[in-house]
Design an enzyme around this catalytic site. Sequence first.
Site, PDB file in Angstrom:
ATOM      1  N   CYS A  57     -14.859 118.195  23.638  1.00  0.00           N
ATOM      2  CA  CYS A  57     -15.439 119.538  23.720  1.00  0.00           C
ATOM      3  C   CYS A  57     -14.552 120.500  24.522  1.00  0.00           C
ATOM      4  O   CYS A  57     -13.480 120.875  24.063  1.00  0.00           O
ATOM      5  CB  CYS A  57     -16.849 119.461  24.283  1.00  0.00           C
ATOM      6  SG  CYS A  57     -17.871 120.906  23.871  1.00  0.00           S
ATOM      7  N   HIS A 103     -20.183 114.593  21.107  1.00  0.00           N
ATOM      8  CA  HIS A 103     -20.839 114.074  22.303  1.00  0.00           C
ATOM      9  C   HIS A 103     -21.667 112.869  21.863  1.00  0.00           C
ATOM     10  O   HIS A 103     -21.419 112.272  20.837  1.00  0.00           O
ATOM     11  CB  HIS A 103     -21.747 115.138  22.922  1.00  0.00           C
ATOM     12  CG  HIS A 103     -21.021 116.313  23.478  1.00  0.00           C
ATOM     13  ND1 HIS A 103     -20.201 116.233  24.583  1.00  0.00           N
ATOM     14  CD2 HIS A 103     -20.994 117.615  23.083  1.00  0.00           C
ATOM     15  CE1 HIS A 103     -19.714 117.438  24.859  1.00  0.00           C
ATOM     16  NE2 HIS A 103     -20.166 118.287  23.963  1.00  0.00           N
TER      17      HIS A 103
END
Length: 266
Positions: free
Chosen positions: A95, A210
């Site tokens: 991310c 994630h």
Amino acid sequence: MKLVIGWLYPDLMSTYGDRGNIISLQKRCQWRDIEVEIKSITLESKGEELLDCDFLFMGGAQDRQQKIVSEDLRTNKGPIIKHLIEGNLPGLFVCAAYQFFGRYYRSAEGEEIPGLGIFDLETVHPGKTKTRCIGNIVVRITNNSAKGGSASGGQLPITNYLVGFENHGGRTYLGRNLKPLGEVVVGYGNNGEDRKEGCVYKNAIGTYLHGPVLPKNPHLADFLIKLALSKKAGGEVELKKLEDSVEWKAHESLLAKLSLKGNKNE
């Protein structure tokens, strides 16, 4: 053999539970009787502490933490990290960390935060004109879409799915010479437009997955462990098989939820 994992900014860049990736790597090593050391690299750490690491990991965070870390990377640790990645050190960057390794991140307010320029990519937050990229994500990995580094210079040996959860506002666009990690089957991926997710550069992987990504994708975790050990040993290292049916159930359950047929790597 001992594996030293450098965990970059665990106190700042771990907003979305990405410490689970560290736990997964640590446990999958320990279950094989491989000694592993987790070295926390913080703002106070000197860049030279990275030099004995065999693997680097960095997770995600919000804009405030990103600005703090960005300054430290540019002024202190960035050149050493770039040297290590260019020298084929394996790493996983999730991310915001994925965004950091590009040329820049442009915030919703138009502020441009310089990146390390290791990955040929740029990230732009569109502001309120578009919704966040959030939800379950499935990525199909093919040797045609991800040519990754390895101790033998081969391709990324994962030809099935990766599953996870994405939550990002920024849209990432890869440069012409940068390969994606895979093709989006369900979800948004890098930008919600070109159906690409993540990137592979030398032995480093950037991704928006994630979940965290490694506990739900044991084949990717083992690939990274094998890659790091093989580079350290100077030759191919084989990993002992684990009884990891629980991990695979987590992987397969998300595929089933999305009406996709599972395909465990053997």
